[in-house]
Write an enzyme that holds these catalytic residues in place. Structure first.
Site, PDB file in Angstrom:
ATOM      1  N   ARG A  22       3.701   9.828  45.737  1.00 28.06           N
ATOM      2  CA  ARG A  22       3.415  11.262  45.610  1.00 28.06           C
ATOM      3  C   ARG A  22       4.500  11.913  44.771  1.00 28.06           C
ATOM      4  O   ARG A  22       5.444  11.254  44.325  1.00 28.06           O
ATOM      5  CB  ARG A  22       3.344  11.911  46.995  1.00 28.06           C
ATOM      6  CG  ARG A  22       4.647  11.831  47.758  1.00 28.06           C
ATOM      7  CD  ARG A  22       4.375  11.980  49.243  1.00 28.06           C
ATOM      8  NE  ARG A  22       5.603  11.956  50.002  1.00 28.06           N
ATOM      9  CZ  ARG A  22       6.267  13.043  50.380  1.00 28.06           C
ATOM     10  NH1 ARG A  22       5.822  14.239  50.061  1.00 28.06           N
ATOM     11  NH2 ARG A  22       7.374  12.940  51.077  1.00 28.06           N
ATOM     12  N   ASP A  69       9.333  -1.541  51.233  1.00 33.55           N
ATOM     13  CA  ASP A  69      10.435  -0.776  51.804  1.00 33.55           C
ATOM     14  C   ASP A  69      11.671  -1.075  50.963  1.00 33.55           C
ATOM     15  O   ASP A  69      12.259  -2.156  51.062  1.00 33.55           O
ATOM     16  CB  ASP A  69      10.653  -1.193  53.269  1.00 33.55           C
ATOM     17  CG  ASP A  69      11.840  -0.452  53.887  1.00 33.55           C
ATOM     18  OD1 ASP A  69      12.576   0.238  53.151  1.00 33.55           O
ATOM     19  OD2 ASP A  69      12.021  -0.570  55.116  1.00 33.55           O
ATOM     20  N   ALA A  70      12.047  -0.109  50.128  1.00 31.94           N
ATOM     21  CA  ALA A  70      13.108  -0.349  49.150  1.00 31.94           C
ATOM     22  C   ALA A  70      14.478  -0.523  49.788  1.00 31.94           C
ATOM     23  O   ALA A  70      15.430  -0.907  49.124  1.00 31.94           O
ATOM     24  CB  ALA A  70      13.149   0.801  48.137  1.00 31.94           C
ATOM     25  N   SER A 149      19.766  13.971  40.787  1.00 33.27           N
ATOM     26  CA  SER A 149      19.469  15.350  41.172  1.00 33.27           C
ATOM     27  C   SER A 149      20.500  16.267  40.537  1.00 33.27           C
ATOM     28  O   SER A 149      21.628  15.841  40.253  1.00 33.27           O
ATOM     29  CB  SER A 149      19.568  15.472  42.694  1.00 33.27           C
ATOM     30  OG  SER A 149      19.625  16.833  43.083  1.00 33.27           O
ATOM     31  N   TYR A 162      23.663  14.523  50.743  1.00 30.08           N
ATOM     32  CA  TYR A 162      22.709  14.248  49.656  1.00 30.08           C
ATOM     33  C   TYR A 162      23.440  14.267  48.314  1.00 30.08           C
ATOM     34  O   TYR A 162      23.275  13.365  47.473  1.00 30.08           O
ATOM     35  CB  TYR A 162      21.613  15.312  49.685  1.00 30.08           C
ATOM     36  CG  TYR A 162      20.581  15.193  48.591  1.00 30.08           C
ATOM     37  CD1 TYR A 162      19.563  14.255  48.697  1.00 30.08           C
ATOM     38  CD2 TYR A 162      20.623  16.026  47.471  1.00 30.08           C
ATOM     39  CE1 TYR A 162      18.608  14.140  47.698  1.00 30.08           C
ATOM     40  CE2 TYR A 162      19.671  15.917  46.479  1.00 30.08           C
ATOM     41  CZ  TYR A 162      18.659  14.980  46.594  1.00 30.08           C
ATOM     42  OH  TYR A 162      17.719  14.876  45.615  1.00 30.08           O
ATOM     43  N   LYS A 166      23.890  11.324  45.468  1.00 36.75           N
ATOM     44  CA  LYS A 166      23.434  11.452  44.076  1.00 36.75           C
ATOM     45  C   LYS A 166      24.605  11.425  43.099  1.00 36.75           C
ATOM     46  O   LYS A 166      24.458  10.932  41.963  1.00 36.75           O
ATOM     47  CB  LYS A 166      22.615  12.737  43.914  1.00 36.75           C
ATOM     48  CG  LYS A 166      21.297  12.725  44.689  1.00 36.75           C
ATOM     49  CD  LYS A 166      20.386  11.564  44.300  1.00 36.75           C
ATOM     50  CE  LYS A 166      18.963  11.733  44.843  1.00 36.75           C
ATOM     51  NZ  LYS A 166      18.086  10.574  44.493  1.00 36.75           N
TER      52      LYS A 166
END
Lengths: 259, 257
Positions: A22, A69-70, A149, A162, A166
């Site tokens: 998605r 599942d990475a 990001s 997060y 990143k």
């Protein structure tokens, strides 16, 4: 002028996109397929990738869905092996899966930290590592893109862990670019800012009037990015149009990180 | 298969400093992607060669001589472009000079020349292009050619680096102010390239420099002028519709290490 510009043509190349069930990943996969690549769409849950693959195939492209599942090295190994078995090679790896929860940093638990670093950094590392290994064995170069990001560069409330994950991705990209340049493998990041389609675990944080006000105030374009607006940058980065670009972070954020 | 996201059919582009080198390659590439291109620079004979290449490809180009350090000339260039092709959608501000000298020896005149050509005239060209794009009301894309010298230090390039650092920051300011007009503003930052700009040749064409580049650039080579084409088309096209204020090195990984 035809719409087929050979610089951006990916015909004959085989790609994997993780997190392609998605959102941004699905649009990236569609973009790569539209530019001519055969694409394996991967994610943990089969429903989304089946839809992405069906949409690509219905549009005349070639896609195949593989549940993966990475965060499990063996599953990523299987993903790459099956891609090579089906398509013959792996030329393009887009490591796009990720988690995006936000929390006051004083309240972040070990479990929170492990989950975000584990998925966003460690598993991105493993995906890139195994893809690079395959490309080196093939001996004809390749292109790897990792989705980072704008939070890798600038602070956003609640994104301490997060952002750390990143920031690590950005530096990983530079490191891999250097190590794998002798194998003609280019490694770059794309860094989306606020987008319409938020990743797993973020909708409660993003769909608020405060965030809408923030976007209006702090993003020069005054809006979120659309998921489809990630397709062009990814196609560009993996194509011959970017043949002298490696170790770069391309910000797709409506100017957010520039102000 | 379609690469229509990168299609520039119907767009009008100006490329300054396109009589040779990177600018010539950019102009030819933009025309190849469908844009009508004005090649602009000081030397008519160079511009004519660039135009001839584009026309030989079966694409549209027009040469206009201008001096980028003159605001009146910038205005004339842009107005003649609009008169010839109907509008202005893409401005690639690429002209510039390269001079190397130890910082302690730089004179006022040398400093003024560098800042005038590489920073001030880029501002003026960008500003005049932005005015026309804003008046048209159909958005646009402005791309400045900066350099890896804006991000990291190179021996004896203090004035050049200062000018290009200014270009990068100007790009961010332009991006912020022009976003309401749907004008995107970005930078391409070439690293070591096979073609050298005016004033930089003798310094670069040495075996020592080739070895230095091999050792300091992950891709172990100079970039080719044609390798600026893809980045410029990308930034000029709808493929980059949410990209603005971005500094994009095209440098074989040089600034990453």
């Amino acid at each position: 002028m035809s719409t087929n510009n050979p610089l951006f043509d990916l015909s004959g190349r085989n790609a994997i996109v993780t997190g392609a069930g998605r959102g941004l990943g699905a649009e990236m996969a569609k973009g790569l397929a539209a530019a001519g690549a055969d694409v394996v769409v991967a994610a943990r849950t089969p429903g989304g990738i089946a839809r992405t693959a069906a949409a690509i195939n219905a549009a005349g492209g070639t896609a195949h869905a593989i549940a993966c599942d990475a965060t499990e090295r063996s599953e990523v190994e299987h993903l790459i092996a099956e891609t090579v078995e089906r398509f013959g090679s792996l030329d393009i790896m887009v490591v796009n899966h990720g988690l995006g929860p936000a929390k006051d940093l004083l309240e972040v638990t070990d479990e929170d930290l492990d989950a975000v670093i584990g998925v966003n950094l460690n598993s991105a590392y493993v995906c890139a590592q195994l893809a690079g290994k395959q490309m080196i064995e093939q001996g004809k170069g390749g292109a790897i893109v990792i989705t980072s990001s704008s939070a890798s560069k600038i602070a956003c409330w609640g994104y301490s862990y997060y952002g750390a994950s990143k920031g690590g991705v950005d530096q990983l990209v530079r490191q891999l670019a250097q190590e794998w340049a002798p194998h003609s493998i280019r490694v770059n990041a794309i860094n989306p800012g606020y987008t319409d389609n938020e990743m797993a675990g973020t909708s409660d944080v993003h769909d608020t009037p405060e965030v809408a006000e923030f976007i209006d105030r702090f993003i020069p374009f005054g809006r979120r990015g659309r998921a489809e607006e990630m397709a062009g940058p990814v196609v560009f980065m993996v194509s011959d149009a970017a043949s002298y670009m490696t170790g770069q972070c391309l910000f797709i954020d409506g100017g957010y990180s520039a102000v | 298969m379609s690469t229509e996201l990168f299609d520039l059919t119907g767009k009008v582009a100006v490329v300054t400093g396109s009589g040779r080198g990177l600018g010539r390659a950019m102009a030819r590439g933009l025309a190849g992607a469908g844009a009508k291109v004005v090649v602009a620079g000081r030397t008519a004979s160079d511009l004519d060669e660039s135009t001839a290449d584009i026309i030989a490809d079966g694409n549209q180009a027009l040469a206009i001589t201008f001096d980028a350090t003159s605001r009146a000339d910038c205005c004339r260039l842009l107005d003649e472009t609009i008169a010839a092709f109907g509008n202005l959608d893409i401005a690639v501000i690429n002209h510039g000079i390269g001079r190397a000298k130890a910082a302690v020896e730089v004179t006022d005149d040398e400093l003024a020349e560098m800042i005038d050509i590489n920073l001030k005239s880029a501002f003026v060209c960008g500003q005049e292009a932005a005015r026309r794009m804003a008046d048209q009301g159909t958005g646009g894309a402005i791309i400045f050619t900066s350099s890896t010298g804006s991000l990291v230090a190179f021996d004896k390039l203090s004035t050049y680096g200062a000018a290009k650092g200014g270009v990068d920051q100007m790009c961010r300011h332009f991006a912020q102010e022009l976003a309401p007009h749907n004008i995107r503003v970005n930078v391409v930052g070439p690293g070591y390239m096979e073609h050298h700009m005016r004033g930089a040749g003798e310094r670069h064409d040495t075996p020592e420099m080739t070895e230095h580049i091999r050792l300091t650039t992950p891709m172990e080579r100079r970039g080719r002028p044609e390798e600026m084409v893809g980045p410029v088309i990308f930034l000029a096209s709808d493929a980059a519709s949410f990209v603005t204020g971005h500094i994009m090195p095209v440098d074989g990984g040089y600034v990453a290490i």
